[in-house]
Design a protein around this motif. Structure first.
Motif, PDB file in Angstrom:
ATOM      1  N   MET A  62       0.844  -1.186   0.000  1.00 17.21           N
ATOM      2  CA  MET A  62       0.000   0.000   0.000  1.00 17.21           C
ATOM      3  C   MET A  62       0.886   1.245   0.000  1.00 17.21           C
ATOM      4  O   MET A  62       1.988   1.235   0.549  1.00 17.21           O
ATOM      5  N   GLY A  63       0.395   2.306  -0.612  1.00 12.28           N
ATOM      6  CA  GLY A  63       1.162   3.546  -0.662  1.00 12.28           C
ATOM      7  C   GLY A  63       0.513   4.536  -1.598  1.00 12.28           C
ATOM      8  O   GLY A  63      -0.720   4.608  -1.700  1.00 12.28           O
ATOM      9  N   LYS A  64       1.327   5.287  -2.295  1.00  9.69           N
ATOM     10  CA  LYS A  64       0.818   6.276  -3.240  1.00  9.69           C
ATOM     11  C   LYS A  64       1.788   6.415  -4.393  1.00  9.69           C
ATOM     12  O   LYS A  64       2.972   6.054  -4.288  1.00  9.69           O
ATOM     13  N   VAL A  65       1.285   6.957  -5.490  1.00 14.13           N
ATOM     14  CA  VAL A  65       2.073   7.146  -6.699  1.00 14.13           C
ATOM     15  C   VAL A  65       2.081   8.635  -7.030  1.00 14.13           C
ATOM     16  O   VAL A  65       1.021   9.261  -7.127  1.00 14.13           O
ATOM     17  N   GLU A  66       3.267   9.190  -7.159  1.00 18.00           N
ATOM     18  CA  GLU A  66       3.432  10.594  -7.531  1.00 18.00           C
ATOM     19  C   GLU A  66       4.316  10.661  -8.768  1.00 18.00           C
ATOM     20  O   GLU A  66       5.534  10.501  -8.672  1.00 18.00           O
ATOM     21  N   GLY A  67       3.693  10.864  -9.921  1.00 13.71           N
ATOM     22  CA  GLY A  67       4.446  10.891 -11.164  1.00 13.71           C
ATOM     23  C   GLY A  67       5.018   9.527 -11.476  1.00 13.71           C
ATOM     24  O   GLY A  67       4.302   8.523 -11.579  1.00 13.71           O
ATOM     25  N   ASP A  68       6.335   9.452 -11.614  1.00 19.48           N
ATOM     26  CA  ASP A  68       6.997   8.182 -11.888  1.00 19.48           C
ATOM     27  C   ASP A  68       7.650   7.594 -10.645  1.00 19.48           C
ATOM     28  O   ASP A  68       8.538   6.743 -10.749  1.00 19.48           O
ATOM     29  N   VAL A  69       7.223   8.028  -9.457  1.00 17.02           N
ATOM     30  CA  VAL A  69       7.764   7.531  -8.185  1.00 17.02           C
ATOM     31  C   VAL A  69       6.664   6.799  -7.435  1.00 17.02           C
ATOM     32  O   VAL A  69       5.573   7.343  -7.223  1.00 17.02           O
ATOM     33  N   VAL A  70       6.929   5.564  -7.040  1.00 12.82           N
ATOM     34  CA  VAL A  70       6.005   4.765  -6.237  1.00 12.82           C
ATOM     35  C   VAL A  70       6.516   4.753  -4.803  1.00 12.82           C
ATOM     36  O   VAL A  70       7.648   4.331  -4.548  1.00 12.82           O
ATOM     37  N   GLU A  71       5.693   5.225  -3.873  1.00  9.65           N
ATOM     38  CA  GLU A  71       6.078   5.292  -2.459  1.00  9.65           C
ATOM     39  C   GLU A  71       5.303   4.230  -1.694  1.00  9.65           C
ATOM     40  O   GLU A  71       4.075   4.277  -1.615  1.00  9.65           O
ATOM     41  N   VAL A  72       6.021   3.259  -1.130  1.00  6.92           N
ATOM     42  CA  VAL A  72       5.422   2.144  -0.400  1.00  6.92           C
ATOM     43  C   VAL A  72       5.478   2.468   1.083  1.00  6.92           C
ATOM     44  O   VAL A  72       6.569   2.575   1.668  1.00  6.92           O
ATOM     45  N   THR A  73       4.316   2.639   1.717  1.00  9.55           N
ATOM     46  CA  THR A  73       4.257   3.036   3.122  1.00  9.55           C
ATOM     47  C   THR A  73       3.698   1.953   4.036  1.00  9.55           C
ATOM     48  O   THR A  73       3.860   2.056   5.254  1.00  9.55           O
ATOM     49  N   GLY A 105      -9.050   2.845   6.819  1.00 10.45           N
ATOM     50  CA  GLY A 105      -8.194   3.412   7.863  1.00 10.45           C
ATOM     51  C   GLY A 105      -7.265   4.485   7.345  1.00 10.45           C
ATOM     52  O   GLY A 105      -6.954   5.444   8.054  1.00 10.45           O
ATOM     53  N   SER A 106      -6.779   4.336   6.111  1.00 11.69           N
ATOM     54  CA  SER A 106      -5.867   5.313   5.493  1.00 11.69           C
ATOM     55  C   SER A 106      -6.364   5.607   4.084  1.00 11.69           C
ATOM     56  O   SER A 106      -5.925   4.966   3.119  1.00 11.69           O
ATOM     57  N   PRO A 107      -7.298   6.541   3.940  1.00 12.08           N
ATOM     58  CA  PRO A 107      -7.857   6.809   2.606  1.00 12.08           C
ATOM     59  C   PRO A 107      -6.831   7.293   1.603  1.00 12.08           C
ATOM     60  O   PRO A 107      -7.033   7.153   0.392  1.00 12.08           O
ATOM     61  N   GLN A 108      -5.715   7.857   2.082  1.00  9.65           N
ATOM     62  CA  GLN A 108      -4.721   8.372   1.151  1.00  9.65           C
ATOM     63  C   GLN A 108      -3.866   7.265   0.546  1.00  9.65           C
ATOM     64  O   GLN A 108      -3.129   7.511  -0.422  1.00  9.65           O
ATOM     65  N   GLU A 109      -3.964   6.047   1.083  1.00  9.35           N
ATOM     66  CA  GLU A 109      -3.176   4.937   0.556  1.00  9.35           C
ATOM     67  C   GLU A 109      -3.974   4.147  -0.470  1.00  9.35           C
ATOM     68  O   GLU A 109      -5.193   4.016  -0.363  1.00  9.35           O
ATOM     69  N   GLU A 110      -3.283   3.601  -1.455  1.00  7.94           N
ATOM     70  CA  GLU A 110      -3.880   2.766  -2.481  1.00  7.94           C
ATOM     71  C   GLU A 110      -2.958   1.587  -2.753  1.00  7.94           C
ATOM     72  O   GLU A 110      -1.801   1.560  -2.304  1.00  7.94           O
ATOM     73  N   VAL A 111      -3.458   0.625  -3.484  1.00  7.11           N
ATOM     74  CA  VAL A 111      -2.654  -0.547  -3.829  1.00  7.11           C
ATOM     75  C   VAL A 111      -1.623  -0.146  -4.875  1.00  7.11           C
ATOM     76  O   VAL A 111      -1.978   0.333  -5.957  1.00  7.11           O
ATOM     77  N   VAL A 112      -0.359  -0.340  -4.549  1.00  6.44           N
ATOM     78  CA  VAL A 112       0.720   0.022  -5.475  1.00  6.44           C
ATOM     79  C   VAL A 112       1.503  -1.197  -5.950  1.00  6.44           C
ATOM     80  O   VAL A 112       2.385  -1.059  -6.802  1.00  6.44           O
ATOM     81  N   GLY A 113       1.208  -2.378  -5.417  1.00  3.64           N
ATOM     82  CA  GLY A 113       1.924  -3.563  -5.861  1.00  3.64           C
ATOM     83  C   GLY A 113       1.783  -4.706  -4.877  1.00  3.64           C
ATOM     84  O   GLY A 113       0.888  -4.723  -4.026  1.00  3.64           O
ATOM     85  N   TRP A 114       2.684  -5.672  -4.965  1.00  2.00           N
ATOM     86  CA  TRP A 114       2.682  -6.818  -4.077  1.00  2.00           C
ATOM     87  C   TRP A 114       4.125  -7.250  -3.833  1.00  2.00           C
ATOM     88  O   TRP A 114       5.032  -6.923  -4.594  1.00  2.00           O
ATOM     89  N   PHE A 115       4.337  -7.957  -2.720  1.00  2.89           N
ATOM     90  CA  PHE A 115       5.690  -8.352  -2.331  1.00  2.89           C
ATOM     91  C   PHE A 115       5.795  -9.872  -2.227  1.00  2.89           C
ATOM     92  O   PHE A 115       4.796 -10.594  -2.122  1.00  2.89           O
ATOM     93  N   SER A 116       7.030 -10.325  -2.253  1.00  8.54           N
ATOM     94  CA  SER A 116       7.348 -11.736  -2.086  1.00  8.54           C
ATOM     95  C   SER A 116       8.659 -11.832  -1.312  1.00  8.54           C
ATOM     96  O   SER A 116       9.571 -11.030  -1.527  1.00  8.54           O
ATOM     97  N   THR A 117       8.741 -12.789  -0.392  1.00  4.16           N
ATOM     98  CA  THR A 117       9.956 -12.972   0.409  1.00  4.16           C
ATOM     99  C   THR A 117      10.901 -13.974  -0.242  1.00  4.16           C
ATOM    100  O   THR A 117      11.678 -14.632   0.447  1.00  4.16           O
ATOM    101  N   ARG A 118      10.857 -14.070  -1.533  1.00  2.57           N
ATOM    102  CA  ARG A 118      11.746 -14.953  -2.289  1.00  2.57           C
ATOM    103  C   ARG A 118      12.627 -14.088  -3.172  1.00  2.57           C
ATOM    104  O   ARG A 118      12.134 -13.175  -3.838  1.00  2.57           O
TER     105      ARG A 118
END
Length: 314
Positions: A62-73, A105-118
């Motif tokens: 979860m996070g936000k996208v600003e231009g060509d920068v993805v911020e994962v929060t 809980g955090s309306p300013q956050e959106e789905v920006v991707g997914w993670f893997s521990t591999r």
């Protein structure tokens, strides 16, 4: 980079390569991924709580996208099963419910991707990525975090999925639909940087201090302690700069033009204040800090006294 092709794995319903490729064809690849420490801690916690025979943990970023920068929060893990004899099964209902709950809980956050521990990107990652593309948007990232602690540093990599192939037939220039790539898709790596807000920096400093403490217990410093630590840090920086300048003047080390320009910028940004005015300003700030500390301690004492009074019988 890792290229993925079709396989027998499924995410509830098996998508085709053409479907996923047409979805990602509209994506605009981010140029940078900013990863916050809260997200890293959440990924590590999910890995430590994984099932006994689980090969990896996956989840939503979860996070936000600003231009060509993805911020994962932020992030959360999603239950899934996979193995040599087991098709990929992802709990998509749980993922969708958690996405909606997190956004409440955090309306300013959106789905920006997914993670893997591999650390690598297996073929089954394509189908998980396709689910997030279809559910959220095509501009999502895939983050891999190696939590095995086999090396001194934690390898963290980010990928974007891009179509790979040739359109099957010439297209009409007026056709608004995206081109279809029926061969495969490519996970292309993008740069990642660790980014901290001021509040996160304070928490990281406390965690670092606790790691070095023998009993792993750290007390939160007071305002006066923070002022003292800041003054000591500034004094150490001044000593380092003075030592560098002295060595350059004595021709002990070569001069660096970039360092010289940076020092000139710092000196130019400092306001010209005489010694008496600076001392008066410092004393005034110190008095304000002491007054705030006194009032806070007084409020704590009054609350504690009121609790004692409420306990007493009437």
């Amino acid at each position: 980079m890792a290229a993925t092709t079709s396989s027998s794995a499924k995410v509830n319903s098996a998508p085709t390569i053409a479907t996923a490729a047409s979805n990602v064809a509209q994506s605009t690849s981010p140029m940078l991924v900013r990863l916050h420490p809260v997200a890293i801690a959440g990924i590590c916690d999910a890995y430590e709580r994984r099932k006994e025979k689980a090969t990896r943990v996956v989840g939503t970023l979860m996070g936000k996208v600003e231009g060509d920068v993805v911020e994962v929060t932020n992030c959360f893990a999603v239950p899934h099963e996979e193995g040599a004899q087991t098709p990929l099964r992802l709990d998509t209902d749980f993922a969708q419910s958690m996405m909606e709950l997190t956004k409440r809980g955090s309306p300013q956050e959106e789905v920006v991707g997914w993670f893997s521990t591999r650390p690598n990107v297996p073929e089954t990652s394509f189908y998980i990525h396709d689910f997030y593309v279809r559910f959220s948007n095509p501009n999502i990232i895939h983050l891999t975090v190696d939590c095995t602690a086999e090396v001194d540093r934690m390898p963290i990599k980010a990928y974007v999925c891009s179509p790979l192939g040739v359109p099957p037939a010439p297209r009409d220039p007026k056709d608004p639909s995206p081109p279809r790539f029926d061969q495969a898709s490519l996970f292309a790596q993008v740069p990642v940087e660790i980014f901290c807000w001021d509040a996160e920096r304070v928490g990281l400093d406390l965690i670092t201090a606790g790691r070095l403490a023998p009993d792993r217990v750290v007390n939160i410093p007071t305002d006066a302690d923070q002022v003292l630590q800041t003054a000591k840090l500034i004094d150490d920086m001044l000593e380092s700069v003075l030592s560098y300048v002295d060595k350059v003047l004595k021709d002990q080390i070569p001069a660096d033009p970039e360092v010289g320009r940076a020092l000139m910028d710092v000196m130019g940004s400092i306001p010209k204040i005489d010694e008496e005015a600076f001392e008066k300003l410092a004393n005034s700030s110190r008095k304000d800090v002491l007054m705030v500390m006194y009032l806070s301690e007084l409020a704590k004492a009054q609350l504690a006294l009121q609790e004692k009074v409420n306990i007493l019988p009437n």
